[in-house]
Every structure is written in C-alpha cells, then in structure tokens.
Design an enzyme around this catalytic site. Sequence first.
Site, mmCIF file in Angstrom:
data_model
loop_
_atom_site.group_PDB
_atom_site.id
_atom_site.type_symbol
_atom_site.label_atom_id
_atom_site.label_comp_id
_atom_site.label_asym_id
_atom_site.label_seq_id
_atom_site.Cartn_x
_atom_site.Cartn_y
_atom_site.Cartn_z
ATOM 1 N N ASP A 175 -7.837 -5.413 -0.016
ATOM 2 C CA ASP A 175 -8.472 -6.085 -0.978
ATOM 3 C C ASP A 175 -7.956 -7.707 -0.879
ATOM 4 O OD1 ASP A 175 -9.525 -4.282 -2.675
ATOM 5 O OD2 ASP A 175 -7.423 -3.604 -3.365
ATOM 6 N N HIS A 195 0.852 -1.255 -0.034
ATOM 7 C CA HIS A 195 0.046 0.229 0.022
ATOM 8 C C HIS A 195 0.791 1.145 -0.065
ATOM 9 C CE1 HIS A 195 -3.237 2.802 1.272
ATOM 10 N NE2 HIS A 195 -3.981 1.999 0.508
HETATM 11 N N1 CMC Z 1 4.178 -7.885 -5.012
HETATM 12 C C1 CMC Z 1 5.491 -7.654 -4.837
HETATM 13 N N2 CMC Z 1 6.208 -6.630 -4.895
HETATM 14 C C2 CMC Z 1 5.528 -5.615 -4.552
HETATM 15 C C3 CMC Z 1 4.276 -5.507 -4.322
HETATM 16 C C4 CMC Z 1 3.516 -6.757 -4.402
HETATM 17 N N3 CMC Z 1 2.264 -6.773 -4.390
HETATM 18 N N4 CMC Z 1 3.812 -4.151 -3.933
HETATM 19 C C5 CMC Z 1 4.772 -3.484 -3.863
HETATM 20 N N5 CMC Z 1 6.077 -4.360 -4.261
HETATM 21 C C6 CMC Z 1 7.570 -3.933 -4.250
HETATM 22 C C7 CMC Z 1 7.877 -3.042 -5.475
HETATM 23 O O1 CMC Z 1 8.326 -4.047 -6.427
HETATM 24 C C8 CMC Z 1 8.903 -2.144 -5.252
HETATM 25 O O2 CMC Z 1 10.041 -2.744 -4.956
HETATM 26 P P1 CMC Z 1 11.448 -2.136 -4.972
HETATM 27 O O3 CMC Z 1 11.569 -1.008 -4.037
HETATM 28 O O4 CMC Z 1 12.505 -3.177 -5.065
HETATM 29 O O5 CMC Z 1 11.583 -1.361 -6.409
HETATM 30 C C9 CMC Z 1 8.478 -1.763 -3.627
HETATM 31 O O6 CMC Z 1 7.701 -2.909 -3.173
HETATM 32 C C10 CMC Z 1 7.805 -0.506 -3.520
HETATM 33 O O7 CMC Z 1 6.484 -0.804 -4.499
HETATM 34 P P2 CMC Z 1 5.872 0.479 -5.467
HETATM 35 O O8 CMC Z 1 5.281 0.023 -6.493
HETATM 36 O O9 CMC Z 1 6.995 1.667 -5.386
HETATM 37 O O10 CMC Z 1 4.773 0.921 -3.994
HETATM 38 P P3 CMC Z 1 3.495 1.915 -4.793
HETATM 39 O O11 CMC Z 1 3.242 2.574 -3.382
HETATM 40 O O12 CMC Z 1 4.022 2.629 -5.957
HETATM 41 O O13 CMC Z 1 2.548 0.966 -4.830
HETATM 42 C C11 CMC Z 1 0.958 -0.753 -4.669
HETATM 43 C C12 CMC Z 1 1.411 0.694 -3.995
HETATM 44 C C13 CMC Z 1 -0.443 -1.012 -3.810
HETATM 45 C C14 CMC Z 1 0.279 0.048 -5.817
HETATM 46 C C15 CMC Z 1 1.554 -1.625 -4.845
HETATM 47 O O14 CMC Z 1 2.138 -2.419 -3.348
HETATM 48 C C16 CMC Z 1 1.090 -2.981 -5.514
HETATM 49 O O15 CMC Z 1 1.146 -3.295 -6.761
HETATM 50 N N6 CMC Z 1 0.414 -3.952 -4.888
HETATM 51 C C17 CMC Z 1 -0.515 -4.973 -5.566
HETATM 52 C C18 CMC Z 1 -1.889 -4.542 -6.041
HETATM 53 C C19 CMC Z 1 -2.801 -4.300 -4.868
HETATM 54 O O16 CMC Z 1 -3.027 -5.129 -4.031
HETATM 55 N N7 CMC Z 1 -3.525 -3.216 -5.056
HETATM 56 C C20 CMC Z 1 -4.405 -2.740 -3.921
HETATM 57 C C21 CMC Z 1 -4.060 -1.503 -3.065
HETATM 58 S S1 CMC Z 1 -5.031 -1.193 -1.686
HETATM 59 C C22 CMC Z 1 -6.545 -0.749 -2.060
HETATM 60 C C23 CMC Z 1 -6.593 -0.012 -3.421
HETATM 61 O O17 CMC Z 1 -6.324 1.027 -3.421
HETATM 62 O O18 CMC Z 1 -7.451 -0.200 -3.921
#
Ligand code: CMC
Length: 428
Positions: A364, A307
């Site tokens: 989720d 998140h």
């Molecule tokens: N699985 C594997 N690695 C992950 C995941 C995941 N679900 N989420 C983040 N990471 C890693 C990412 O690769 C990055 O690694 P590094 O620092 O080595 O490059 C690090 O964690 C930080 O991730 P980010 O993409 O920079 O984080 P963000 O804040 O931009 O994205 C997120 C947040 C929710 C989009 C992301 O965690 C994600 O894609 N999660 C899976 C999809 C999901 O469950 N979404 C629902 C979010 S909560 C409710 C809503 O908003 O709808």
Amino acid sequence: MSEKATLQIGDKHYDLDVFTGTENEKCIDIQELRSKSGYITMDPGYGNTGSCYSSITYVDGTNGILRYRGYPIEQVAEQATFVEIAYLILYGELPQESERKVFSAALNEHAALHTNLEHHFSGFPKDAPPMAILSAMLNLVACFHPEVLEVHSEGPEFDKTAALLLSKVRTISAFAYRMATGKPFNHPNPHLSYCSNFLHMMFSEPYKEYIASPVVERAMNLFFVLHADHEQNCSTSTVRVVGSSRANLFSSVAAGVCALWGPLHGGANAGVIKMLEDIKASGRPLTYYIEKAKDKNSGFRLMGFGHRVYKNFDPRSIILKKQVHEVLHELNLDDSLLEIALELEAAILNDDYFLSRHLYPNVDFYSGILLRAIGIPLNMYTVMFAIGRMPGWISNWKELLQHDQRISRPRQIYTGYTERPFVPIEQR
Ligand code: CMC
C-alpha cells in the site's frame, strides 16, 4: 515413517502429525488435540495458525517471495494481463489462447448491470463511501441471478458466477464513482480490454470518450495483477469463514469487501496518501511523524509500513516503487508526495525501532501514488484493491468447497463470571 511432533502436558504425551507443504513449510496438525487432551491452542489474530491447505498462492515472508500458482510475482507483473492472472488464480493454469478468448467473452457478456440494479445507485447519498456501495451491490447482484445462487465450486455454474463477479465488480465500482460525482453512467464497451473498459466507465464523458493511453492501461493492469491474491489475509480469510457456512459466493465476497475496508488492511492505501498529504500540509519534519508512530499512546501508525507475513521487503512494493517512477516520467508528471514517500522510506530504513520490528514498506505504500498518476480519486483506492483481489477471493472460496472444509468455528477460553444467580430488576 511420517514425521510426528510430541506434546507433553504434565506426564501425558500426545503424538501429533506433522505435514510438510511443497515449499517445505511445516505444520503440526492439532485437529484432534482437544478431543484427546481437553486442551485448545490460543492464538488471537491467528499469527501462528494455519486455517487451510491451499495451492493458490505462496508467500515466503522471510525472503520476500510471492508466487501465484508457482509463477514469481516479478515475472507475472512484467508480462501478464490481469485477465490471464485471474484465470490462472481461478483455474490453476495459464490459459491457452482459446481459453483466454472464452474467458474474455464471458467477462464481456456479464459486464453490464441489470437496469433495476442500476436504479439502486440513486438510493445512496452522494457522499456514501464507495466500499459500502460495493459491498451492498455485490450482495444485490445475487438477487438478479437466482440461477447462480446455488453453491457450485466447479462446472458451468461456477464459471458463470466467477466471470459475472469479476466483470460486475468493475462496473459497480465505476458506477459508484459516477453516481457520487453526479455524472451519467458509461456502459461497458466490449471492444476494450478489462482495464481500458474500467477506465472508460470511470472517465468517459458524453462530450468526450476517454481513451486510456498505453502507459495508463499498463499501470492499471499492473495494479490489479499485484493485488490479485495474497493467501490467507484478513479479507480472504473472511471470505473463507463466510463461505464455510456454505453461504453463496456473492455474500462471501461482499463480506470480503467489508474486511478489506479497514485501515490496517486495504484501507491503508488511502491512509498512506492522507498521511503524506498531512505531512506536506503541516510542514512538520518527518521525525515528528516517526516519533509519533513509535509512541504507543498516540494511536498513530505509519500507514504503508509493516506486514504480518513479510519480515523483509514486500516484493509488491519494490515493483510498485519502480513503476511509480516510470509512470510519472512517461506521463510527464511530478508528484511531490513521491518525494516525501522516498524520504520517509529512507528514514525508516535507518531507524532501529522499525528495523528491529522488521517494518518495511508494504504493497500500500506506493500504490496510492500510482493510482493518483492514473487519475483515480482517493476515496476509490480501496475499491481498486477490491477489484484486483476478486480472483483471489473467488478462488479461495472455490478451494474451500472443493476441500469440503468444515464450518469455521474457533474456540475460546472463557474469562467471565462463573455461575451466579439471576437478580430480578427490582432487587438490582
Ligand atoms: N507503524 C508503527 N509501528 C508499527 C507499525 C506501523 N505501521 N506496524 C507495526 N508496528 C509495531 C507495533 O506497534 C508492534 O510494536 P511492539 O512489538 O512494540 O508492540 C510491532 O510493530 C508489531 O506490530 P503488530 O501490530 O503486532 O503486527 P501485526 O502483524 O499484527 O500487524 C499490520 C500488521 C500490517 C496490521 C501493521 O504493521 C500495521 O498496522 N501497519 C500499518 C497499516 C498498513 O500499512 N496496513 C497494510 C498492510 S499490507 C496490505 C494489506 O493487507 O492490505
């Protein structure tokens, strides 16, 4: 004396105002930075950028705290109805009984769709994604209510538009499902609660009226309450950006539906179930998926983990996990996907990759298992999120106008060609 931050660029110093919120969150106000210094700040994805001042919802991602208008999510989830919470989010205070009655009556008054609007459903292919239908139909509702197309953030016009959207989003969603399954529409029943009425529109058949059991109604209510608002997430920010051009509320929330659809946002609730089903069907060990999620080249992420704001447990996922157990037990159901989800969560919580990045289950992760138990089909999960999020979208749109916020218009740093002469086609 009010707090100041000083920015030094070369030998120049710029004093910037510091603002402190009611929960002691601090920001540096850079609104005049560009005009004074020529510099802009860069923050793709806005992870460190405040876009507004808001008094609706408070999230403390470090400590896993979520409050609607000051009320902790745990207390709200335990005691409140979605209608009360929608009122709270829209109007700032919990309703008195007389106010709740008026609000519920307005929701009932606006539940039905204009018959011409109903005809539009037959124009969609049977396998049309319900999120596309929802967004299109929310925009279309505006055509049938020109009287509330004017932009009002308070007063009777706003009250009517808000009630209309909160009520019709539920009818449109249920009708999208009925259309896709070739079943006749069930019209809203004003004698039912908000959640029971939705379930009736989804599942009643000409030969058998659907009557939601108290367990199912409670689970549905909880799902909507937990999704009602979550400050400046992607879809809410979208609603604000669209609304900032003074676009009407219908088109602003229709845009919010589109933003919610993505798998990194609301689409993740369906993504989790698809992932768990895939794990189950493939027979591969969990480590296969965990290692794949760590491999940046795989393009695969564990759905339902991580998140932007929560760097600790998402409090909504804790509530949902507990509820999923209770609901399955009370309905006498056994869901093998829950076993897999629990195993996956346990493995993630012991894995350095996820721990070091603060990736915990989000809202989720368990919500899909709850929706499965209620009988909601998979392609409707993100639509359910949209119904729940409607109070937050409307309230943020309202607040934006009340604050008379400027049109959203970020800057960029251009990295393309510098000036070059145009080349006529015969010389290219
Ligand atoms: N699985 C594997 N690695 C992950 C995941 C995941 N679900 N989420 C983040 N990471 C890693 C990412 O690769 C990055 O690694 P590094 O620092 O080595 O490059 C690090 O964690 C930080 O991730 P980010 O993409 O920079 O984080 P963000 O804040 O931009 O994205 C997120 C947040 C929710 C989009 C992301 O965690 C994600 O894609 N999660 C899976 C999809 C999901 O469950 N979404 C629902 C979010 S909560 C409710 C809503 O908003 O709808």
